[in-house]
Design a protein around this motif. Structure first.
Motif, short mmCIF file in Angstrom:
data_model
loop_
_atom_site.label_atom_id
_atom_site.label_comp_id
_atom_site.label_asym_id
_atom_site.label_seq_id
_atom_site.Cartn_x
_atom_site.Cartn_y
_atom_site.Cartn_z
N HIS A 1 0.86 -1.18 0.00
CA HIS A 1 0.00 0.00 0.00
C HIS A 1 0.90 1.23 0.00
CE1 HIS A 1 -3.98 -1.78 1.06
NE2 HIS A 1 -3.23 -2.72 1.62
N SER A 2 0.65 2.19 -0.88
CA SER A 2 1.41 3.44 -0.86
C SER A 2 0.46 4.63 -0.83
CB SER A 2 2.34 3.53 -2.07
OG SER A 2 1.61 3.56 -3.28
N LYS A 3 0.85 5.64 -0.07
CA LYS A 3 0.05 6.86 0.04
C LYS A 3 0.99 8.06 0.13
CE LYS A 3 -3.98 6.91 1.90
NZ LYS A 3 -5.13 6.98 2.85
N VAL A 4 0.45 9.24 -0.13
CA VAL A 4 1.22 10.47 -0.06
C VAL A 4 0.58 11.41 0.96
CG1 VAL A 4 1.98 12.54 -1.32
CG2 VAL A 4 2.05 10.30 -2.43
N GLN A 5 1.43 12.01 1.78
CA GLN A 5 0.99 13.04 2.73
C GLN A 5 1.63 14.36 2.32
OE1 GLN A 5 -0.69 9.84 4.22
NE2 GLN A 5 -1.06 11.79 5.26
N THR A 6 0.94 15.46 2.56
CA THR A 6 1.49 16.78 2.26
C THR A 6 1.47 17.64 3.52
OG1 THR A 6 -0.65 17.71 1.63
CG2 THR A 6 0.66 16.68 -0.10
N ALA A 7 2.39 18.59 3.57
CA ALA A 7 2.43 19.51 4.70
C ALA A 7 1.17 20.36 4.74
CB ALA A 7 3.66 20.40 4.60
N LYS A 8 0.74 20.71 5.93
CA LYS A 8 -0.36 21.66 6.04
C LYS A 8 0.13 23.01 5.53
CE LYS A 8 -2.78 19.32 9.80
NZ LYS A 8 -3.34 19.43 11.18
N PRO A 9 -0.68 23.72 4.74
CA PRO A 9 -0.23 24.97 4.12
C PRO A 9 0.23 26.00 5.16
CG PRO A 9 -2.31 24.25 3.18
CD PRO A 9 -2.06 23.39 4.38
N ASP A 10 1.29 26.72 4.81
CA ASP A 10 1.77 27.81 5.65
C ASP A 10 0.66 28.86 5.78
OD1 ASP A 10 4.18 29.36 6.87
OD2 ASP A 10 3.29 30.77 5.44
N PHE A 11 0.46 29.38 6.98
CA PHE A 11 -0.65 30.31 7.23
C PHE A 11 -0.56 31.56 6.37
CE2 PHE A 11 -2.55 33.86 9.63
CZ PHE A 11 -3.85 33.38 9.76
N GLU A 12 0.65 32.08 6.18
CA GLU A 12 0.81 33.33 5.43
C GLU A 12 0.91 33.12 3.93
OE1 GLU A 12 4.09 35.48 7.03
OE2 GLU A 12 3.12 35.85 8.98
N SER A 13 1.75 32.19 3.50
CA SER A 13 2.01 32.02 2.07
C SER A 13 1.09 31.00 1.40
CB SER A 13 3.46 31.58 1.85
OG SER A 13 3.67 30.27 2.38
N GLY A 14 0.51 30.10 2.20
CA GLY A 14 -0.31 29.04 1.63
C GLY A 14 0.49 27.92 1.01
N ILE A 15 1.82 27.99 1.10
CA ILE A 15 2.70 26.99 0.50
C ILE A 15 2.75 25.72 1.37
CG2 ILE A 15 5.10 26.44 -0.07
CD1 ILE A 15 5.47 29.35 -0.86
N GLU A 16 2.70 24.57 0.71
CA GLU A 16 2.91 23.29 1.40
C GLU A 16 4.40 22.98 1.32
OE1 GLU A 16 0.37 20.67 -0.78
OE2 GLU A 16 -1.45 21.38 0.20
N GLU A 17 5.09 23.06 2.44
CA GLU A 17 6.54 22.96 2.47
C GLU A 17 7.08 21.66 1.89
OE1 GLU A 17 8.64 25.51 5.94
OE2 GLU A 17 7.68 23.65 6.59
N PHE A 18 6.36 20.57 2.11
CA PHE A 18 6.89 19.28 1.71
C PHE A 18 5.75 18.31 1.44
CE2 PHE A 18 6.24 19.13 6.25
CZ PHE A 18 5.65 17.89 6.45
N SER A 19 6.08 17.21 0.80
CA SER A 19 5.19 16.05 0.69
C SER A 19 6.06 14.82 0.80
CB SER A 19 4.41 16.06 -0.63
OG SER A 19 5.30 15.99 -1.74
N PHE A 20 5.46 13.71 1.20
CA PHE A 20 6.24 12.48 1.28
C PHE A 20 5.37 11.28 0.95
CE2 PHE A 20 4.60 12.97 5.59
CZ PHE A 20 4.29 11.68 6.01
N LYS A 21 6.00 10.28 0.37
CA LYS A 21 5.33 9.04 0.02
C LYS A 21 5.79 7.95 0.98
CE LYS A 21 4.80 5.71 -3.80
NZ LYS A 21 5.19 5.41 -5.20
N TRP A 22 4.82 7.17 1.48
CA TRP A 22 5.18 6.07 2.37
C TRP A 22 4.52 4.79 1.90
CZ3 TRP A 22 1.34 3.64 5.35
CH2 TRP A 22 0.13 4.31 5.44
N GLU A 23 5.11 3.68 2.30
CA GLU A 23 4.61 2.37 1.88
C GLU A 23 4.48 1.42 3.07
OE1 GLU A 23 6.46 2.07 -2.66
OE2 GLU A 23 7.31 0.86 -1.03
N LEU A 24 3.38 0.71 3.09
CA LEU A 24 3.21 -0.44 3.99
C LEU A 24 3.38 -1.69 3.15
CD1 LEU A 24 2.25 -2.02 6.54
CD2 LEU A 24 -0.08 -1.74 5.67
N THR A 25 4.27 -2.57 3.58
CA THR A 25 4.51 -3.83 2.88
C THR A 25 4.20 -5.00 3.80
OG1 THR A 25 6.28 -2.87 1.52
CG2 THR A 25 6.22 -5.27 1.70
N VAL A 26 3.38 -5.93 3.29
CA VAL A 26 3.08 -7.16 4.03
C VAL A 26 3.34 -8.33 3.08
CG1 VAL A 26 1.37 -8.49 5.30
CG2 VAL A 26 1.29 -6.00 5.38
#
Length: 280
Positions: free
Chosen positions: A198-223
């Motif tokens: 299973h793979s999913k992507v998470q993103t940073a909550k937007p910066d209050f002033e700029s609205g920019i999402e600083e980062f995103s990352f992909k993670w995997e669960l392997t069974v």
């Protein structure tokens, strides 16, 4: 990060002799508690897998995840007979056939899927597809079969303990949220085993002033399942496989973000996060 488990009886529902339900009838995992125990996330994952198929959310998740499921046999991707415009019921039918065939289910089981699916699930997509599918899975999928064991990993609840584990490690340093359309499920059948990713992507909550999402990352669960009927959990693992820092983030902050991830996970160099926006 790996962990091996096996049930002494060879029955995934046996839990090695340990009861899976508490006094109130709920299935026991630390995720039921308000205080998630990160050290037990692998045990929680196994306990969820051990539940009977009818008590899992497979019937709800297959219809919405169907287009994002990929099946591989000996390294080669199986071409699913799907096209744009197909109903969810049609997509699920093709996915079930592909998984049953890849798992080398008996011809009788595959025949039942082909001939009885329409008895339960309406081809035009009318009615409550998920409930129709639940009835079909309960009636047609043999208990403790390869198909049963693999499908018991094909739903959203199975990823919760792994996600909570990641969140527990990172939440004091980074805030993030789900990226819509990023969930992908891959099934790899080879050498008598099945590796479910299973793979999913998470993103940073937007910066209050700029609205920019600083980062995103992909993670995997392997069974990884093994055994004659894929009845053993050989491996449970979670890892962050890619981090993408927004180009507007300064070098110092970017290094800080990557350092937080590297403290807990082995990241591939220059790994990029790719997202398909089609599904949730």
């Amino acid at each position: 990060m790996g962990c091996c488990f096996s049930s002494s009886s060879g029955d995934k529902g046996s839990g090695g002799g340990t009861g899976l339900k508490g006094k109130n009838g709920q299935y026991k995992t630390s995720a039921w508690s308000t205080d998630f125990q990160e050290s037990k996330w692998k045990e929680d994952t196994r306990n969820i897998w051990e539940r009977e198929l009818q008590h899992l959310s497979v019937h709800m998740d297959l219809p919405r995840l169907g287009h994002k499921i990929q099946v591989f046999v000996d390294g080669k991707q199986v071409e699913l007979k799907m096209k744009d415009g197909d109903t969810k019921s049609k997509v699920v039918f093709e996915v079930l056939l592909a998984i049953a065939d890849a798992a080398q289910e008996p011809e009788e089981t595959i025949h039942f899927i082909r001939t009885r699916y329409d008895e339960f699930v309406k081809a035009d997509g009318s009615g409550d597809t998920s409930q129709q599918l639940k009835s079909f899975l309960t009636e047609v999928v043999p208990h403790d079969s390869r198909l049963d064991h693999v499908l018991s990993l094909c739903h959203q609840k199975i990823v919760f303990p792994a996600f909570y584990s990641i969140k527990t490690k990172l939440q004091d340093h980074l805030e993030f949220k789900d990226k819509r359309g990023s969930w992908v499920l891959q099934l790899f059948f080879e050498r008598g085993k099945c590796r479910v990713v299973h793979s999913k992507v998470q993103t940073a909550k937007p910066d209050f002033e700029s609205g920019i999402e600083e980062f995103s990352f992909k993670w995997e669960l392997t069974v990884v399942l093994s055994g004659l009927l894929l009845e053993y959990v050989e491996l449970i693992d979670v890892n962050v496989v890619g981090v993408d820092v927004h180009e507007s983030v300064g070098e110092g902050r970017a290094a800080e973000i990557r350092g937080i991830f590297n403290e807990h996970y082995q990241l591939a160099e220059a790994a990029e996060v790719e997202v398909d926006e089609e599904a949730g």
